[in-house]
Design a protein around this motif. Structure first.
Motif, PDB file in Angstrom:
ATOM      1  N   PRO A  53       3.122  12.686 -13.781  1.00 46.84           N
ATOM      2  CA  PRO A  53       3.660  11.914 -14.694  1.00 46.84           C
ATOM      3  C   PRO A  53       4.252  10.435 -14.614  1.00 46.84           C
ATOM      4  CG  PRO A  53       4.491  14.171 -15.215  1.00 46.84           C
ATOM      5  CD  PRO A  53       3.967  13.888 -13.692  1.00 46.84           C
ATOM      6  N   ASP A  54       5.115  10.420 -13.258  1.00 38.30           N
ATOM      7  CA  ASP A  54       5.659   9.146 -12.953  1.00 38.30           C
ATOM      8  C   ASP A  54       4.937   8.062 -12.255  1.00 38.30           C
ATOM      9  OD1 ASP A  54       8.567   9.429 -13.820  1.00 38.30           O
ATOM     10  OD2 ASP A  54       8.514  11.151 -12.217  1.00 38.30           O
ATOM     11  N   SER A  55       3.502   8.395 -12.313  1.00 36.10           N
ATOM     12  CA  SER A  55       2.548   7.262 -11.647  1.00 36.10           C
ATOM     13  C   SER A  55       1.256   7.587 -12.363  1.00 36.10           C
ATOM     14  CB  SER A  55       2.385   7.843 -10.102  1.00 36.10           C
ATOM     15  OG  SER A  55       1.885   9.072  -9.840  1.00 36.10           O
ATOM     16  N   ALA A  56       1.122   8.270 -13.296  1.00 40.89           N
ATOM     17  CA  ALA A  56      -0.150   8.529 -14.294  1.00 40.89           C
ATOM     18  C   ALA A  56      -0.695   7.192 -14.321  1.00 40.89           C
ATOM     19  CB  ALA A  56      -0.081   9.795 -15.033  1.00 40.89           C
ATOM     20  N   LEU A  57       0.046   6.318 -15.116  1.00 38.76           N
ATOM     21  CA  LEU A  57      -0.463   5.013 -15.854  1.00 38.76           C
ATOM     22  C   LEU A  57      -0.577   4.073 -14.741  1.00 38.76           C
ATOM     23  CD1 LEU A  57       1.287   5.659 -19.066  1.00 38.76           C
ATOM     24  CD2 LEU A  57      -1.121   6.295 -18.532  1.00 38.76           C
ATOM     25  N   PHE A  58      -0.038   4.178 -13.622  1.00 37.46           N
ATOM     26  CA  PHE A  58      -0.200   3.074 -12.741  1.00 37.46           C
ATOM     27  C   PHE A  58      -1.615   2.078 -12.856  1.00 37.46           C
ATOM     28  CE2 PHE A  58       2.795   4.393  -9.185  1.00 37.46           C
ATOM     29  CZ  PHE A  58       4.033   4.175 -10.117  1.00 37.46           C
ATOM     30  N   ARG A  59      -1.532   0.841 -12.844  1.00 40.53           N
ATOM     31  CA  ARG A  59      -2.692   0.213 -12.915  1.00 40.53           C
ATOM     32  C   ARG A  59      -3.371   0.165 -11.604  1.00 40.53           C
ATOM     33  NH1 ARG A  59      -2.508  -4.504 -16.356  1.00 40.53           N
ATOM     34  NH2 ARG A  59      -0.680  -4.238 -17.732  1.00 40.53           N
ATOM     35  N   GLU A  60      -4.747  -0.008 -11.511  1.00 41.79           N
ATOM     36  CA  GLU A  60      -5.541   0.083 -10.270  1.00 41.79           C
ATOM     37  C   GLU A  60      -4.906  -0.896  -9.114  1.00 41.79           C
ATOM     38  OE1 GLU A  60      -9.740  -0.396 -10.751  1.00 41.79           O
ATOM     39  OE2 GLU A  60      -9.483   0.410 -12.823  1.00 41.79           O
ATOM     40  N   PRO A  61      -4.454  -2.228  -9.349  1.00 42.72           N
ATOM     41  CA  PRO A  61      -3.692  -2.699  -8.375  1.00 42.72           C
ATOM     42  C   PRO A  61      -2.572  -2.295  -7.771  1.00 42.72           C
ATOM     43  CG  PRO A  61      -4.553  -4.229 -10.031  1.00 42.72           C
ATOM     44  CD  PRO A  61      -4.753  -2.976 -10.569  1.00 42.72           C
ATOM     45  N   MET A  62      -1.790  -1.606  -8.711  1.00 44.08           N
ATOM     46  CA  MET A  62      -0.601  -0.915  -8.302  1.00 44.08           C
ATOM     47  C   MET A  62      -1.028   0.272  -7.398  1.00 44.08           C
ATOM     48  SD  MET A  62       2.540  -1.384  -8.596  1.00 44.08           S
ATOM     49  CE  MET A  62       4.001  -0.402  -8.355  1.00 44.08           C
ATOM     50  N   MET A  63      -1.952   1.118  -7.780  1.00 41.25           N
ATOM     51  CA  MET A  63      -2.279   2.087  -7.071  1.00 41.25           C
ATOM     52  C   MET A  63      -2.781   1.742  -5.545  1.00 41.25           C
ATOM     53  SD  MET A  63      -2.410   5.290  -8.164  1.00 41.25           S
ATOM     54  CE  MET A  63      -2.512   6.365  -9.641  1.00 41.25           C
ATOM     55  N   GLN A  64      -3.612   0.758  -5.497  1.00 37.39           N
ATOM     56  CA  GLN A  64      -3.939   0.002  -3.976  1.00 37.39           C
ATOM     57  C   GLN A  64      -2.708  -0.392  -3.509  1.00 37.39           C
ATOM     58  OE1 GLN A  64      -6.653  -2.978  -5.650  1.00 37.39           O
ATOM     59  NE2 GLN A  64      -8.261  -1.537  -6.009  1.00 37.39           N
ATOM     60  N   ARG A  65      -1.780  -1.253  -3.913  1.00 44.37           N
ATOM     61  CA  ARG A  65      -0.473  -1.593  -3.158  1.00 44.37           C
ATOM     62  C   ARG A  65       0.300  -0.277  -2.806  1.00 44.37           C
ATOM     63  NH1 ARG A  65      -2.990  -5.667  -5.020  1.00 44.37           N
ATOM     64  NH2 ARG A  65      -1.879  -7.936  -4.804  1.00 44.37           N
ATOM     65  N   CYS A  66       0.379   0.730  -3.649  1.00 41.84           N
ATOM     66  CA  CYS A  66       0.895   1.984  -3.175  1.00 41.84           C
ATOM     67  C   CYS A  66       0.422   2.462  -1.860  1.00 41.84           C
ATOM     68  CB  CYS A  66       0.814   2.902  -4.263  1.00 41.84           C
ATOM     69  SG  CYS A  66       2.173   2.745  -5.695  1.00 41.84           S
ATOM     70  N   ALA A  67      -0.879   2.520  -1.844  1.00 41.79           N
ATOM     71  CA  ALA A  67      -1.784   3.161  -0.674  1.00 41.79           C
ATOM     72  C   ALA A  67      -1.190   2.143   0.632  1.00 41.79           C
ATOM     73  CB  ALA A  67      -3.080   3.129  -0.834  1.00 41.79           C
ATOM     74  N   TYR A  68      -1.058   1.089   0.539  1.00 45.63           N
ATOM     75  CA  TYR A  68      -0.381   0.266   1.482  1.00 45.63           C
ATOM     76  C   TYR A  68       0.723   0.299   2.013  1.00 45.63           C
ATOM     77  CZ  TYR A  68       1.368  -4.043   4.088  1.00 45.63           C
ATOM     78  OH  TYR A  68       1.970  -4.817   4.934  1.00 45.63           O
ATOM     79  N   TRP A  69       1.733   0.412   1.017  1.00 49.46           N
ATOM     80  CA  TRP A  69       3.069   0.882   0.995  1.00 49.46           C
ATOM     81  C   TRP A  69       3.403   2.145   1.811  1.00 49.46           C
ATOM     82  CZ3 TRP A  69       3.809  -1.065  -4.483  1.00 49.46           C
ATOM     83  CH2 TRP A  69       3.814  -2.616  -4.515  1.00 49.46           C
ATOM     84  N   ILE A  70       2.786   3.147   1.266  1.00 42.13           N
ATOM     85  CA  ILE A  70       2.827   4.579   1.653  1.00 42.13           C
ATOM     86  C   ILE A  70       2.498   4.375   3.148  1.00 42.13           C
ATOM     87  CG2 ILE A  70       1.947   6.883   1.581  1.00 42.13           C
ATOM     88  CD1 ILE A  70       1.854   6.161  -1.618  1.00 42.13           C
ATOM     89  N   CYS A  71       1.341   3.769   3.619  1.00 36.45           N
ATOM     90  CA  CYS A  71       0.750   3.931   5.078  1.00 36.45           C
ATOM     91  C   CYS A  71       1.697   3.152   5.999  1.00 36.45           C
ATOM     92  CB  CYS A  71      -0.487   3.211   5.240  1.00 36.45           C
ATOM     93  SG  CYS A  71      -2.016   4.212   4.484  1.00 36.45           S
ATOM     94  N   LYS A  72       2.149   1.879   5.491  1.00 41.77           N
ATOM     95  CA  LYS A  72       3.223   1.198   6.095  1.00 41.77           C
ATOM     96  C   LYS A  72       4.610   1.919   6.306  1.00 41.77           C
ATOM     97  CE  LYS A  72       4.983  -3.511   6.557  1.00 41.77           C
ATOM     98  NZ  LYS A  72       4.815  -4.717   6.046  1.00 41.77           N
ATOM     99  N   ALA A  73       5.004   2.523   5.232  1.00 41.97           N
ATOM    100  CA  ALA A  73       6.491   3.410   5.318  1.00 41.97           C
ATOM    101  C   ALA A  73       6.311   4.573   6.301  1.00 41.97           C
ATOM    102  CB  ALA A  73       6.849   3.873   3.882  1.00 41.97           C
ATOM    103  N   LEU A  74       5.045   5.121   6.401  1.00 41.83           N
ATOM    104  CA  LEU A  74       4.790   6.406   7.236  1.00 41.83           C
ATOM    105  C   LEU A  74       4.531   6.112   8.484  1.00 41.83           C
ATOM    106  CD1 LEU A  74       3.188   8.610   4.486  1.00 41.83           C
ATOM    107  CD2 LEU A  74       5.526   8.934   5.232  1.00 41.83           C
ATOM    108  N   SER A  75       4.348   4.737   8.812  1.00 36.42           N
ATOM    109  CA  SER A  75       3.968   4.488  10.218  1.00 36.42           C
ATOM    110  C   SER A  75       4.904   4.374  11.083  1.00 36.42           C
ATOM    111  CB  SER A  75       3.185   3.278  10.216  1.00 36.42           C
ATOM    112  OG  SER A  75       2.618   2.829  11.483  1.00 36.42           O
ATOM    113  N   ILE A  76       5.023   4.969  12.168  1.00 33.99           N
ATOM    114  CA  ILE A  76       5.997   5.023  13.135  1.00 33.99           C
ATOM    115  C   ILE A  76       6.085   3.441  13.787  1.00 33.99           C
ATOM    116  CG2 ILE A  76       4.720   5.797  15.149  1.00 33.99           C
ATOM    117  CD1 ILE A  76       8.534   6.595  14.171  1.00 33.99           C
ATOM    118  N   ASN A  77       5.025   2.784  13.800  1.00 31.21           N
ATOM    119  CA  ASN A  77       4.889   1.510  14.375  1.00 31.21           C
ATOM    120  C   ASN A  77       5.890   0.492  13.388  1.00 31.21           C
ATOM    121  OD1 ASN A  77       3.268   1.868  16.130  1.00 31.21           O
ATOM    122  ND2 ASN A  77       1.183   1.537  15.008  1.00 31.21           N
TER     123      ASN A  77
END
Length: 281
Positions: free
Chosen positions: A97-121
């Motif tokens: 529910p809290d992310s169901a209405l995200f726009r496509e550009p927002m979804m794409q940024r989320c993928a970047y932020w998630i990958c970066k936040a989960l990277s030990i680098n």
């Protein structure tokens, strides 16, 4: 009329026929799957940055999202792995529910932020410096490249916000190597590393991480514990539990994000059509 078989549409797979008058209720479109397919390609510059520096979770092939595991195939090129990850992630976010209405550009940024936040680098140097200060010598995280050594997880929170973390499965993974003899000396166990950030992150924001560390007592600490305790005292044998706050030196948002196109908005209105434009609020 006849339609081609499609996994996103509920129809008679055998005949391929669809009766508009009688069976229109049987036409079921999986909105989450459709939107995932439409928006799974990231902007090239962001994708390049993920593949170069923040691809940790891509190689693992699994991620816990709000307690539910999602998986993707890890064979093939890193570019293919990234696309598979995005497709699986976006479809899951569409069902929350809290992310169901995200726009496509927002979804794409989320993928970047998630990958970066989960990277030990992204946080490695700060983590190693904090551990070194705690145990008294520089150490390494043993098995940090092992895809089975840790679980990766995110939680979409109201706000919206994302909590992201890594939880290691193995003990004694903080190790010092003697520079003279290369002897392996276990100094601590890093149990977890977690952070939380709002969506979208503020420009220049470097989210704080909480690191749960279990370190062994030094000989000096054990000596003083022994002096202060009776024979039945076991404190000197217990490891030291610590929650340490560390912050990366670089922001979560990439400097190239807002240069790609106009700043993204979070959501589309609830009244928008499935195939209509993602209009501003």
């Amino acid at each position: 009329f006849r339609i081609k078989s499609c996994p996103l549409i509920g129809c008679d797979q055998g005949s391929g026929r669809f009766n508009v008058e009688q069976d229109w209720l049987a036409l079921r479109i999986d909105t989450a799957a459709v939107m995932a397919l439409l928006g799974s390609d990231l902007p090239p510059l962001l994708a390049k940055e993920i593949l170069k520096d923040y691809a940790d979770v891509l190689r693992v092939g699994r991620l816990l999202v709000n307690g539910t595991g999602i998986t993707w195939q890890t064979g093939g090129s890193m570019e293919v792995q990234l696309q598979r990850f995005c497709t699986a992630l976006f479809a899951t976010l569409r069902r929350i529910p809290d992310s169901a209405l995200f726009r496509e550009p927002m979804m794409q940024r989320c993928a970047y932020w998630i990958c970066k936040a989960l990277s030990i680098n992204y946080i490695l140097m700060e983590v190693l410096q904090a551990i070194g200060s705690r145990v008294g010598m520089m150490c390494t995280i043993e098995g940090s490249q092992d895809i089975d050594a840790a679980d990766y997880l995110i939680e979409v929170l109201p706000g919206p916000a994302i909590r992201a973390g890594i939880r290691w499965k193995v003990k004694d993974n903080i190790v010092h190597r003697d520079p003279q003899t290369a002897e392996r000396i276990v100094k601590a166990t890093l149990h977890s590393l977690e952070t939380e950030f709002v969506l979208p992150p503020e420009i220049g924001c470097a989210p704080a991480y909480t690191m749960h560390l279990e370190s062994r007592r030094s000989i000096t600490s054990q000596f003083f514990s022994t002096m202060a305790c009776t024979e039945s005292c076991t404190d000197k044998e217990r490891p030291l539990q610590s929650n340490i706050i560390v912050s990366p030196t670089s922001p979560l948002r990439s400097p190239i994000e807002d240069a790609i196109d106009r700043p993204v908005r979070v959501c589309c209105p609830t009244s928008c059509s499935l195939f209509g434009p993602w209009l501003p609020w």
